[in-house]
Write a protein that holds these residues in place. Structure first.
Motif, PDB file in Angstrom:
ATOM      1  N   UNK A 104       0.826  -1.204   0.000  1.00 36.94           N
ATOM      2  CA  UNK A 104       0.000   0.000   0.000  1.00 36.94           C
ATOM      3  C   UNK A 104       0.863   1.258   0.000  1.00 36.94           C
ATOM      4  N   UNK A 105       1.979   1.202   0.715  1.00 31.63           N
ATOM      5  CA  UNK A 105       2.850   2.383   0.810  1.00 31.63           C
ATOM      6  C   UNK A 105       3.703   2.573  -0.430  1.00 31.63           C
ATOM      7  N   UNK A 106       4.106   1.473  -1.054  1.00 34.44           N
ATOM      8  CA  UNK A 106       5.111   1.560  -2.120  1.00 34.44           C
ATOM      9  C   UNK A 106       4.505   1.595  -3.511  1.00 34.44           C
ATOM     10  N   UNK A 107       3.383   0.910  -3.751  1.00 33.81           N
ATOM     11  CA  UNK A 107       2.882   0.770  -5.121  1.00 33.81           C
ATOM     12  C   UNK A 107       2.543   2.090  -5.797  1.00 33.81           C
ATOM     13  N   UNK A 108       1.968   3.095  -5.102  1.00 34.28           N
ATOM     14  CA  UNK A 108       1.781   4.385  -5.784  1.00 34.28           C
ATOM     15  C   UNK A 108       3.100   4.985  -6.262  1.00 34.28           C
ATOM     16  N   UNK A 109       4.142   4.843  -5.456  1.00 35.21           N
ATOM     17  CA  UNK A 109       5.453   5.358  -5.853  1.00 35.21           C
ATOM     18  C   UNK A 109       5.985   4.580  -7.046  1.00 35.21           C
ATOM     19  N   UNK A 110       5.823   3.257  -7.011  1.00 34.66           N
ATOM     20  CA  UNK A 110       6.326   2.421  -8.106  1.00 34.66           C
ATOM     21  C   UNK A 110       5.612   2.754  -9.413  1.00 34.66           C
ATOM     22  N   UNK A 111       4.324   3.026  -9.350  1.00 32.05           N
ATOM     23  CA  UNK A 111       3.587   3.374 -10.568  1.00 32.05           C
ATOM     24  C   UNK A 111       4.163   4.629 -11.206  1.00 32.05           C
ATOM     25  N   UNK A 112       4.456   5.635 -10.382  1.00 34.04           N
ATOM     26  CA  UNK A 112       5.062   6.870 -10.907  1.00 34.04           C
ATOM     27  C   UNK A 112       6.468   6.594 -11.424  1.00 34.04           C
ATOM     28  N   UNK A 113       7.227   5.792 -10.676  1.00 35.44           N
ATOM     29  CA  UNK A 113       8.597   5.471 -11.082  1.00 35.44           C
ATOM     30  C   UNK A 113       8.612   4.760 -12.427  1.00 35.44           C
ATOM     31  N   UNK A 114       7.711   3.809 -12.637  1.00 44.28           N
ATOM     32  CA  UNK A 114       7.680   3.091 -13.910  1.00 44.28           C
ATOM     33  C   UNK A 114       7.250   4.005 -15.048  1.00 44.28           C
ATOM     34  N   UNK A 115       6.338   4.920 -14.778  1.00 46.33           N
ATOM     35  CA  UNK A 115       5.972   5.908 -15.809  1.00 46.33           C
ATOM     36  C   UNK A 115       7.192   6.736 -16.205  1.00 46.33           C
ATOM     37  N   UNK A 116       7.970   7.155 -15.213  1.00 47.15           N
ATOM     38  CA  UNK A 116       9.187   7.916 -15.507  1.00 47.15           C
ATOM     39  C   UNK A 116      10.201   7.052 -16.249  1.00 47.15           C
ATOM     40  N   UNK A 117      10.255   5.742 -15.898  1.00 56.71           N
ATOM     41  CA  UNK A 117      11.165   4.846 -16.602  1.00 56.71           C
ATOM     42  C   UNK A 117      10.813   4.709 -18.074  1.00 56.71           C
ATOM     43  N   UNK A 118       9.504   4.592 -18.364  1.00 57.47           N
ATOM     44  CA  UNK A 118       9.073   4.517 -19.764  1.00 57.47           C
ATOM     45  C   UNK A 118       9.402   5.818 -20.494  1.00 57.47           C
ATOM     46  N   UNK A 119       9.128   6.951 -19.832  1.00 58.01           N
ATOM     47  CA  UNK A 119       9.430   8.243 -20.454  1.00 58.01           C
ATOM     48  C   UNK A 119      10.925   8.396 -20.725  1.00 58.01           C
ATOM     49  N   UNK A 120      11.767   7.935 -19.789  1.00 56.74           N
ATOM     50  CA  UNK A 120      13.216   8.033 -19.993  1.00 56.74           C
ATOM     51  C   UNK A 120      13.664   7.165 -21.161  1.00 56.74           C
ATOM     52  N   UNK A 121      13.054   5.975 -21.314  1.00 60.57           N
ATOM     53  CA  UNK A 121      13.421   5.100 -22.432  1.00 60.57           C
ATOM     54  C   UNK A 121      13.020   5.724 -23.765  1.00 60.57           C
ATOM     55  N   UNK A 122      11.856   6.407 -23.796  1.00 65.75           N
ATOM     56  CA  UNK A 122      11.407   7.034 -25.040  1.00 65.75           C
ATOM     57  C   UNK A 122      12.264   8.230 -25.429  1.00 65.75           C
ATOM     58  N   UNK A 176      17.356  13.401 -23.889  1.00 61.79           N
ATOM     59  CA  UNK A 176      16.463  14.203 -23.047  1.00 61.79           C
ATOM     60  C   UNK A 176      15.935  13.413 -21.855  1.00 61.79           C
ATOM     61  N   UNK A 177      16.641  12.356 -21.488  1.00 66.29           N
ATOM     62  CA  UNK A 177      16.129  11.461 -20.450  1.00 66.29           C
ATOM     63  C   UNK A 177      16.529  11.858 -19.040  1.00 66.29           C
ATOM     64  N   UNK A 178      17.486  12.781 -18.885  1.00 67.48           N
ATOM     65  CA  UNK A 178      18.022  13.033 -17.538  1.00 67.48           C
ATOM     66  C   UNK A 178      16.990  13.547 -16.535  1.00 67.48           C
ATOM     67  N   UNK A 179      16.026  14.407 -16.905  1.00 65.47           N
ATOM     68  CA  UNK A 179      15.066  14.819 -15.860  1.00 65.47           C
ATOM     69  C   UNK A 179      14.192  13.666 -15.388  1.00 65.47           C
ATOM     70  N   UNK A 180      13.846  12.769 -16.302  1.00 60.71           N
ATOM     71  CA  UNK A 180      13.004  11.619 -15.910  1.00 60.71           C
ATOM     72  C   UNK A 180      13.787  10.659 -15.017  1.00 60.71           C
ATOM     73  N   UNK A 181      15.056  10.420 -15.357  1.00 56.68           N
ATOM     74  CA  UNK A 181      15.869   9.533 -14.527  1.00 56.68           C
ATOM     75  C   UNK A 181      16.160  10.163 -13.165  1.00 56.68           C
ATOM     76  N   UNK A 182      16.325  11.484 -13.148  1.00 57.96           N
ATOM     77  CA  UNK A 182      16.562  12.169 -11.865  1.00 57.96           C
ATOM     78  C   UNK A 182      15.361  11.986 -10.937  1.00 57.96           C
ATOM     79  N   UNK A 183      14.160  12.243 -11.474  1.00 57.40           N
ATOM     80  CA  UNK A 183      12.956  12.070 -10.656  1.00 57.40           C
ATOM     81  C   UNK A 183      12.739  10.604 -10.300  1.00 57.40           C
ATOM     82  N   UNK A 184      13.095   9.699 -11.208  1.00 57.05           N
ATOM     83  CA  UNK A 184      12.988   8.272 -10.935  1.00 57.05           C
ATOM     84  C   UNK A 184      13.868   7.895  -9.747  1.00 57.05           C
ATOM     85  N   UNK A 185      15.077   8.451  -9.696  1.00 55.75           N
ATOM     86  CA  UNK A 185      15.970   8.180  -8.573  1.00 55.75           C
ATOM     87  C   UNK A 185      15.397   8.669  -7.254  1.00 55.75           C
ATOM     88  N   UNK A 186      14.754   9.835  -7.265  1.00 58.13           N
ATOM     89  CA  UNK A 186      14.150  10.351  -6.028  1.00 58.13           C
ATOM     90  C   UNK A 186      13.013   9.440  -5.559  1.00 58.13           C
TER      91      UNK A 186
END
Length: 521
Positions: A227-245, A251-261
């Motif tokens: 319950x605590x982690x899955x909302x974060x993981x959903x956002x992280x995976x969205x950022x991961x897809x955006x970074x891959x695209x 232009x991936x560094x802002x997405x990877x930076x936020x993914x790291x946070x």
């Protein structure tokens, strides 16, 4: 590239999420995620494939909505589904085509193809098609934890969703009254969290016994962690897809930076919950219990009427037979290097000071042991080792010298581990179990009740569990191997290793020494 931009353990987890490289994740973080039941987010499987497909479909349908004339005349949902299918196929390839990802791709591909043909995407029929496809591609996965747990969870979720839909369809509800935006938002948040909690409870309940059967562990606080982690993981995976695209364009560094946070927050939450999680080792359970619960799960998910109640007797039978099994007295690794024996008091004696950590951790959970007792090693000629093996106290650790290790089980049985046939021969006079770490050796004991296990036998049949007779100290021990004959097709390769053929380890030939003539020198 991902590791360099994100850095630290967050970079290692980001690399695991995007391309399936998990080797660099620190052990303490891996263990914290296992204890809290969120390690499934690391293995590229259904969660990742679904988030990638969902993100692509969401982005494309949003883009098509910007052109209403085109979107109203064309089947844009099918276009988005086709693009999502291509995307997860590419994700499967560059993640290494591991078995979990392969299975998840097949399941999602069936669902996306159903969308292309105007069929319901999430049904038991589609789940059955996915199972058949996986069995055809990788039939040996049927007996593995990945297949069993993923299909059990998916079947339970599909069955529960169908039952809930039928229940709501039979109810007559009045139109909801107008409420304030704050009330509307809070209601949606509560419903979302409730749905996430029910998803975790249903999937966790369906897979719990399979997890105990394969890994001898449970995660008592997995609901809270998910319950605590899955909302974060959903956002992280969205950022991961955006970074891959955006990666091909730099232009991936802002997405990877936020993914790291986001991953920093996930690591902190899993570590905090792991520190407060009770002991998760539960020991061995019986195969009868697993079979009964599997039958109950099949009935509960496949039936659509009151026949679902027929699952209750099987579920109760599964719970009542959980402890109907016997703990092994000795465990032997398939390379014959490691032997472990519970000696009481939550202690596990092993024959090596530097043992394989992964193997010993699994054995500790299976035997419900907390402490590893390392062997006592003596030099050649040390008088302290010159004791009668029959004088070893029951529950002793391993005593090793000159290629021979001896220990005594709490039942009184003596266990010997020898480097070769020569060092094993003296143990024939007193040992109940002799393990020979030599593929070329055969039993040196004649007219003896000692059970002799050689490296060649283990190479052909896998790791072994040994059981001493509790009623008779003179009866020969029994042994159970991991691979029972006749071989399945995926076990055939065991015949061809050097150890299975009784050959010594391969030695590189020495290069000939070339002597130069005096004139050349």
């Amino acid at each position: 590239h991902i590791r360099g931009l994100v850095g630290g353990p967050e970079g290692e987890i980001a690399a695991a999420l995007i391309v399936g490289v998990r080797a660099g994740i620190p052990d303490e973080i891996n263990e914290a995620m296992r204890r809290t039941g969120i390690y499934h987010i690391i293995s590229i499987s259904g969660l990742h494939m679904a988030l990638v497909a969902g993100t692509i479909m969401l982005l494309l349908r949003g883009a098509f909505a910007l052109f209403p004339d085109f979107a109203s005349r064309r089947p844009v949902k099918k276009y988005a589904a086709a693009a999502a299918l291509v995307s997860i196929a590419a994700y499967l390839v560059f993640s290494g085509i591991v078995v979990a990802a392969e299975r998840s791709f097949i399941m999602l591909a069936v669902m996306l193809v159903a969308v292309l043909f105007d069929r319901a995407a999430l049904t038991m029929r589609n789940l059955a098609i996915s199972a058949i496809a996986v069995i055809l591609v990788s039939p040996h996965e049927v007996v593995g934890p990945s297949f069993q747990m993923s299909f059990a969870a998916t079947a339970a979720l599909v069955g529960a969703y169908a039952g809930w839909s039928d229940y709501r369809a039979d109810r007559t509800t009045a139109p909801p009254p107008k409420r304030s935006f704050l009330h509307f938002a809070s209601r949606k948040l509560v419903m979302g969290m409730g749905g996430l909690a029910m998803t975790s409870i249903i999937a966790g309940s369906a897979t719990a016994l399979f997890a105990i059967w394969h890994f001898q562990r449970v995660s008592p606080l997995s609901l809270l962690a998910n319950l605590a982690v899955m909302p974060i993981v959903s956002v992280v995976m969205f950022l991961g897809v955006a970074s891959a695209l955006t990666m091909p364009f730099g232009l991936d560094w802002p997405f990877l930076y936020l993914m790291g946070k986001g991953l920093t927050a996930m690591i902190a939450i899993s570590g905090w919950i792991s520190e407060r999680s009770p002991v998760d080792a539960v020991g061995l359970i019986s195969i009868q219990s697993v079979l009964f619960v599997t039958i109950a799960l099949v009935i509960a998910t496949m039936a659509t009427t009151w026949l679902r109640l027929a699952a209750i007797p099987f579920a109760l039978a599964g719970l009542l037979t959980v402890s109907n099994t016997r703990t092994p007295d000795v465990l032997i690794s398939e390379d014959a290097h490691l032997v472990a024996m519970p000696i009481g008091g939550g202690e596990l004696a092993v024959n090596r000071a530097r043992s394989n950590e992964f193997t010993t951790d699994n054995w500790k959970r299976a035997l419900v042991a907390e402490t590893i007792v390392e062997p006592e090693t003596f030099e050649t000629g040390d008088a302290r080792f010159d004791i009668d093996p029959l004088d070893l106290p029951p529950g002793s650790p391993f005593y090793c010298r000159d290629g021979l290790c001896l220990a005594r089980h709490p039942s009184g049985a003596i266990v010997a581990l020898a480097e070769n046939r020569k060092t094993a021969r003296p143990a024939c006079a007193f040992a109940d179990l002799i393990v020979i770490d030599d593929a070329t050796a055969y039993s040196p004991c004649w007219n003896s009740l000692a059970l002799v296990v050689t490296k060649r036998q283990l190479a052909r049949s896998g790791s072994a569990a040994v059981f001493f007779d509790p009623q008779s100290a003179t009866a020969q021990a029994t042994i159970r191997y991991a691979v029972e004959k006749p071989y399945r097709p995926w076990h055939e390769q065991r015949k061809y290793s050097r150890e299975a053929r009784g050959l010594p380890p391969y030695q590189r030939p020495e290069k000939p020494v070339v002597k130069l003539a005096p004139s050349a020198q």
